[in-house]
Design an enzyme around this catalytic site. Structure first.
Site: not given
Ligand code: APR
Length: 246
Positions: A123, A189, A191, A215, A233
């Site tokens: 991204h 990490g 969603s 996760n 993580a």
């Molecule tokens: N270790 C591992 N996972 C974790 C931790 C941790 N300490 N803390 C939170 N999480 C998990 C949450 O449970 C969640 O499933 O990290 C995930 C974060 O999810 P999102 O906030 O949706 O982030 P992401 O999956 O990277 O989003 C994907 O969506 O918003 C757009 O472009 C943006 O790159 C991003 C993409």
């Protein structure tokens, strides 16, 4: 799918025998560095904004000053953040296996600051500046409210991929090729809500790789993984490295 809070011995053996490991990370790997994930509530003055309303080309065209204020806030936040043990563990991991491909959805550059090289930024990167009209990275020094392209005079935008925009072609091709080729796929990490990044695990699974999710919370794709390690993580990855080097 085995949900576990510990790293199964069978998984360590699989990792030891892997020739190519593909890793996809999301905002969760930077959460323990103090960088809010996308689906966490935003803090401070930005809490009334939904990132999904700000991270779009339409929002930038509508109000480039507002978008730059948000991205400068994020840059300052990330610049103060430090890589955490999860980022560091992945940098070490790459030295322990024949081949590791690291794909990140994050734009914070923390993998690189932890020592990972050749990071595929799916991204883009928060600290890149890109000419909106020419769609190329530019070097603009002016700290104007909205930086101007030194080449064509158009507005400059942050060098990240916004909702509705295409993934950089090389990043897309390299990531899907690695997912199709790897023996083990680690999803850390994320969603798994946003495609095409979330499709990488499916490609790896269909190609016969062992697929693992790290996760603390279950995701919509957890059931499709061979292992779902329920933990942070910052704890799971160093433990994984310790198990590999025992
Ligand atoms: N270790 C591992 N996972 C974790 C931790 C941790 N300490 N803390 C939170 N999480 C998990 C949450 O449970 C969640 O499933 O990290 C995930 C974060 O999810 P999102 O906030 O949706 O982030 P992401 O999956 O990277 O989003 C994907 O969506 O918003 C757009 O472009 C943006 O790159 C991003 C993409």
């Amino acid at each position: 799918m085995a949900v576990t809070t510990r790293i199964p011995t069978a998984l360590i053996a699989t990792l030891r025998g892997a020739q190519h490991i593909c890793v996809l990370t999301g905002a969760g790997i930077s959460a323990e560095s103090g960088v809010p994930t996308f689906r966490d509530a935003q803090s401070g003055l930005w809490e009334k904004y939904d990132p999904l309303d700000l991270a779009t080309p339409e929002a930038f065209l509508r109000d480039p000053k507002l978008i730059w204020r948000w991205y400068r806030w994020r840059r300052e936040l990330v610049a103060k953040a430090q890589p955490n043990p999860a980022h560091q563990a992945l940098a070490t991991f790459a030295t322990l296996v024949p081949r590791l491909t690291l794909v990140t959805q994050n734009v914070d550059g923390l993998h690189q600051r932890a020592g990972s090289t050749d990071v595929i930024e799916f991204h883009g990167n928060l600290f890149d500046d890109r000419c909106f009209a020419e769609d190329r990275i530019v070097d603009c020094t002016a700290d104007a409210d909205v930086p101007i392209c030194p080449g064509c005079g158009s507005n400059v935008r942050p060098g990240v991929v916004w909702f509705g925009e295409a993934i950089p072609e090389q990043a897309l091709d390299r990531s899907f090729a690695a997912a199709a080729d790897c023996d083990v796929f680690l999803s850390i990490g994320t969603s798994s809500l946003v495609f095409p990044a979330a499709g990488l695990a499916e490609v790896a699974n269909e190609a016969g790789a062992v697929v693992i999710e790290v996760n603390p919370n279950p995701t919509g794709m957890s059931a499709g993984f061979d292992y779902a390690i329920a933990g942070n993580a910052g704890s799971v990855l160093p433990e994984l490295i310790d198990s590999l080097t025992d």
